[in-house]
Design a protein around this motif. Structure first.
Motif, mmCIF file in Angstrom:
data_model
loop_
_atom_site.group_PDB
_atom_site.id
_atom_site.type_symbol
_atom_site.label_atom_id
_atom_site.label_comp_id
_atom_site.label_asym_id
_atom_site.label_seq_id
_atom_site.Cartn_x
_atom_site.Cartn_y
_atom_site.Cartn_z
ATOM 1 N N ARG A 233 -94.263 33.433 28.895
ATOM 2 C CA ARG A 233 -92.801 33.562 28.809
ATOM 3 C C ARG A 233 -92.029 32.983 29.878
ATOM 4 O O ARG A 233 -90.989 32.234 29.745
ATOM 5 N N PHE A 236 -89.977 29.772 30.731
ATOM 6 C CA PHE A 236 -88.750 29.596 29.920
ATOM 7 C C PHE A 236 -87.587 30.578 30.164
ATOM 8 O O PHE A 236 -86.573 30.254 30.350
ATOM 9 N N GLN A 237 -88.139 31.812 30.174
ATOM 10 C CA GLN A 237 -87.061 32.813 30.529
ATOM 11 C C GLN A 237 -87.719 33.784 31.693
ATOM 12 O O GLN A 237 -88.853 34.346 31.512
ATOM 13 N N SER A 296 -80.707 36.226 19.609
ATOM 14 C CA SER A 296 -81.511 35.594 18.240
ATOM 15 C C SER A 296 -81.925 34.173 18.651
ATOM 16 O O SER A 296 -82.903 33.611 18.544
ATOM 17 N N GLU A 297 -80.897 33.644 19.504
ATOM 18 C CA GLU A 297 -81.033 32.096 19.820
ATOM 19 C C GLU A 297 -81.914 31.934 20.899
ATOM 20 O O GLU A 297 -82.914 31.018 20.932
ATOM 21 N N VAL A 299 -84.449 34.206 21.443
ATOM 22 C CA VAL A 299 -85.661 34.344 20.891
ATOM 23 C C VAL A 299 -86.341 33.002 20.384
ATOM 24 O O VAL A 299 -87.568 32.979 20.575
ATOM 25 N N ALA A 300 -85.572 32.316 19.467
ATOM 26 C CA ALA A 300 -86.171 31.117 19.047
ATOM 27 C C ALA A 300 -86.546 30.039 19.907
ATOM 28 O O ALA A 300 -87.286 29.232 19.780
ATOM 29 N N GLU A 301 -85.619 29.848 21.120
ATOM 30 C CA GLU A 301 -85.836 29.329 22.088
ATOM 31 C C GLU A 301 -87.288 29.320 22.960
ATOM 32 O O GLU A 301 -87.877 28.598 23.176
ATOM 33 N N ARG A 302 -87.436 30.681 23.150
ATOM 34 C CA ARG A 302 -88.656 31.258 23.829
ATOM 35 C C ARG A 302 -89.885 30.741 22.673
ATOM 36 O O ARG A 302 -90.766 30.512 23.385
ATOM 37 N N ASP A 303 -89.632 31.123 21.519
ATOM 38 C CA ASP A 303 -90.868 30.759 20.510
ATOM 39 C C ASP A 303 -91.153 29.377 20.558
ATOM 40 O O ASP A 303 -92.427 29.197 20.512
ATOM 41 N N ARG A 304 -90.130 28.586 20.476
ATOM 42 C CA ARG A 304 -90.459 27.157 20.555
ATOM 43 C C ARG A 304 -91.288 26.776 21.885
ATOM 44 O O ARG A 304 -91.979 25.989 21.696
ATOM 45 N N GLY A 305 -90.690 27.585 22.933
ATOM 46 C CA GLY A 305 -91.519 27.051 24.320
ATOM 47 C C GLY A 305 -92.682 27.529 24.121
ATOM 48 O O GLY A 305 -93.826 26.886 24.650
ATOM 49 N N ILE A 306 -92.959 28.707 23.771
ATOM 50 C CA ILE A 306 -94.458 29.263 23.742
ATOM 51 C C ILE A 306 -95.494 28.293 22.753
ATOM 52 O O ILE A 306 -96.493 28.131 23.384
ATOM 53 N N ILE A 307 -95.030 28.041 21.811
ATOM 54 C CA ILE A 307 -95.587 27.308 20.652
ATOM 55 C C ILE A 307 -95.883 25.874 21.450
ATOM 56 O O ILE A 307 -97.134 25.482 21.525
ATOM 57 N N LEU B 154 -97.361 35.074 18.607
ATOM 58 C CA LEU B 154 -97.366 33.943 19.580
ATOM 59 C C LEU B 154 -98.304 34.468 20.751
ATOM 60 O O LEU B 154 -98.920 33.329 21.368
ATOM 61 N N MET B 316 -87.876 19.626 25.590
ATOM 62 C CA MET B 316 -87.306 20.606 24.949
ATOM 63 C C MET B 316 -85.650 20.670 24.906
ATOM 64 O O MET B 316 -84.938 20.884 24.238
#
Lengths: 342, 342
Positions: A233, A236-237, A296-297, A299-307, B154, B316
Motif C-alpha cells: 500500500r 501509493f498512500q 471511497s475514491e 480506496v478505489a485508487e489504492r486497489d487499482r495500484g495494488i492490482i 488483494l 496510473m
C-alpha cells in the motif's frame, strides 16, 4: 557578503560538483548527468574514478528508461582527486562523504574555503544536523542538508533543512533547485535528528530488531510481513492516508475516535503520544489537506495500484532468471565499495 | 473428541462461512468466492446483505483481473441473519467481527456451539490473542488467529497464530488452508500483541504521531516521506533486506558493524535493543537465509522494481481522471459501513 547575494537562479545552473564518489555521491552524479548537467566529482581516493564510471554505466539504462534531459551525456562527467580543480566552475555542490561527524565538519570547511561565493552546498547526511556539521565553516549561511534516499538516481525524495546559521533564502533556493531537477522535496522548518523518513523507518527497524532479539519473529518473517502486507500500500498512500482509509467512510476522524484506545495497547515497545483533542484535529485536518477526495475514491485508487503492482511483480518474477543475469555477470550495480545510506 | 480428528484436508474444503460482513469479512467473502468456494455469510444486521453484495461486486473486476478459480461465481454467495443457517454445511469459518474483546469472546462461544465437529475457526482480529478471545468457548482447540490485511481480497499476507489451548495441528491446518487458497502465510510460534506487521507499522505510526504532535512534520510530509522514499522499496524488499543492501557488498554484517552505533542515535523515540553479538549474528544469518544472492544482484532487482513501479504510477496518474470516475459515481468500494482493519 552573503551567499544569497551571489546565488544563480536554480534553472540557470549548468555545472555541479559532487564531493564523495561512494554509492550516494555516485548516485547523485549519475542523476545530475541524466538531468543534463556537467558533473565534476571530487574524491580523494584515486580508485574512485573507475568505480564511479561503472556505477554511472550501471545506472544509465534505468535513467534512460525514466527519460534523459536534453543534452544529457556521460561525457560530461569528470573525476578529480584535487578539490580546487573539481570545484572550478561548479555552481552547486552536493556533499556525500562517509557519515562521520568530524570528517564532515572538516570537509565542509574545506569546501567552503574553495567554493566560489554564492555556491550553495547541500549535504547528503542521513542524520546529522547542519548546525553540528557547519561548526568549522566560515560561511555557514550557504550550507543546507539535502538528504536523498538510496539509490538517489531512482528514489525521488530529498529532505531539505537548514542549520542554525543557514540563510533561509539558501534553504529555499536548495528546495527550488532539487524540485527543478525533478525531486520530491520536503522542506523542514526545524532540525530533527533523522529528519522525517529515517525516523519513521528507524522506528520500524528498531521494533523489528527487538522482535528478532526476543525470538518473536525471524528476519524472513519480518520482511515478508511488509512486502506481502502494508508494503503493497505504501508506494501509493503513506501511513497517515492508510489509517485514513482504515476509518471507512468516516476517515481519520472515525479511525482516531474509534481506535484511539488501541494506542494504549502494548502493540509496540514505543508508547504513543497522548491523543489530545488538538493532536486528533491536527491529524484529521492534515489528511483533508493532503487529499480531500472521499475515502471511497482513495480506496478505489489504492486497489487499482495494488492490482497493478501485484501484476508487475508477477511479471518481473516470471522473467527474473533472464533479467537478473546481467547483474550476476558483472554488469549490475555491484560496485558499491562503501555502505549505502539506508 | 478433538477438532483434529474431524478436520477435512484443506484442499477438500468447498464451503466456508464468514461471521461478520463488514469491510474485512466482506473482503474475505469476495476472496473466497473468487477462489471458487460456496460462501455463507452471517451478519446480525439485516442491512448487511445489500452492502456486502455491493462490496463483492466492486471487488470482482479486481479479482477477475488477478484470475478466478474454476467454478468461481458470485452466485455462490448467501447471506444469513440466522447463525445456524449460515454455519450449516460450512467446513471452515472466518470470523471478522468488530474489534471488541467481549463481543469476540461471546461470538466465538456462539460459533463454537453451532459449528460442526472438526470445523476450524480463524479470527481476523488485528491484535487480540486467541488465548484471550477463546475464554468462553468449549472447544478452544479449533480456534486460531488468521489475521489478514486490508483489503483481504488483494493483500496476500495472513498471520497465523494459535492460543494457549489451540491444537498445534489446527494451527498447521489453518496455515495450509490459507496457503492453499493463495495467501502468503506467516505462522508465529507464540502470541505477541499486534502479531508482526501491525507491530511494525504501529511503531512507524506512533513515531509519526509524535512528530505531528511536536510540530516536527505535517501529515502530508509524513506520507510523502514514505510514498516518495522507502515506500518505493518495500514492496520488493522488506526492512531487513533494505538494510542488508545498505551495507553495500558487505551486506548486513557490514551494516551492523559499521552503523551499529547509530542505534544509539536519538533518531526515534524508540530505543533500540542492545546490539549484542548474538543479535548481530541472528540478523546477519537471517538475511542469508532469506536471500543468499549477492547484494549486487539484490540491488539490480530492487532497481528494476523501482523503475517499473515508478513507470506504473506515472501511467496510473495519467489515466487517473477516467479511472477514478466509477468510484465517484457510486460503483466503487465506498460501502464500508464500518472501520477497516488497519
Amino acid at each position: 557578503m552573503t551567499a544569497a547575494q551571489h546565488m544563480v537562479p536554480p534553472e540557470e545552473i549548468t555545472t555541479v560538483a559532487c564531493a564523495g564518489a561512494g554509492t550516494i555521491g555516485g548516485g547523485w552524479a549519475a542523476y545530475f548527468l541524466a538531468r543534463g548537467f556537467r558533473v565534476k566529482v571530487w574524491d580523494p581516493d584515486a580508485d574512485a574514478a573507475p568505480r564511479l564510471r561503472r556505477l554511472v554505466d550501471a545506472a544509465w539504462p534505468a535513467l534512460t528508461e525514466l527519460g534523459l534531459a536534453d543534452g544529457a551525456s556521460r561525457e560530461k562527467l569528470s573525476v578529480h582527486t584535487d578539490m580546487a580543480e573539481a570545484l572550478e566552475g561548479a555552481q552547486f555542490i552536493q556533499e556525500s562523504a562517509p557519515e562521520k561527524l568530524e570528517l564532515k565538519q572538516d570537509l565542509l570547511a574545506a569546501l567552503d574555503a574553495e567554493a566560489a561565493a554564492g555556491v550553495v552546498v547541500g549535504s547528503s547526511t542521513s542524520g546529522y544536523s547542519m548546525t553540528d556539521m557547519a561548526q568549522k565553516v566560515q560561511n555557514p549561511d550557504r550550507f543546507v542538508v539535502g538528504h536523498p534516499f538510496n539509490p538517489p538516481y531512482l528514489i525521488p525524495l530529498v529532505e531539505v533543512v537548514g542549520g542554525e546559521h543557514t540563510d533561509p533564502q539558501v534553504t529555499a533556493w536548495a528546495a527550488q533547485f532539487y524540485e527543478h531537477i525533478g525531486k520530491s522535496v520536503i522542506t523542514m522548518d526545524r532540525e530533527v535528528p533523522g529528519f522525517i523518513a529515517n525516523r519513521l523507518q528507524e522506528a520500524l527497524w528498531r521494533e523489528a530488531l527487538h522482535m528478532v532479539d526476543n525470538g518473536e519473529a525471524t528476519v524472513e518473517q519480518i520482511d515478508r510481513s511488509i512486502t506481502d502486507g502494508p508494503g503493497l500500500r505504501w508506494p501509493f498512500q503513506g501511513p497517515m492516508l492508510t489509517f485514513h482509509l482504515a476509518g471507512g467512510e468516516g476517515g481519520m476522524a472515525h479511525m482516531l475516535d474509534h481506535f484511539g484506545p488501541s494506542l494504549k495497547s502494548p502493540w509496540t515497545r514505543l508508547d504513543a503520544p497522548e491523543l489530545t483533542g488538538q493532536l486528533r484535529d491536527s491529524v484529521v485536518s492534515g489528511c483533508a489537506e493532503e487529499d480531500a477526495r472521499p475515502v471511497s475514491e482513495l480506496v478505489a485508487e489504492r486497489d487499482r495500484g495494488i492490482i497493478a503492482l501485484r501484476r508487475m511483480i508477477e511479471q518481473m518474477r516470471a522473467v527474473d532468471p533472464i533479467a537478473a543475469a546481467p547483474a550476476s555477470q558483472g554488469e549490475g550495480v555491484q560496485d558499491q565499495h562503501q555502505e549505502e545510506a539506508a
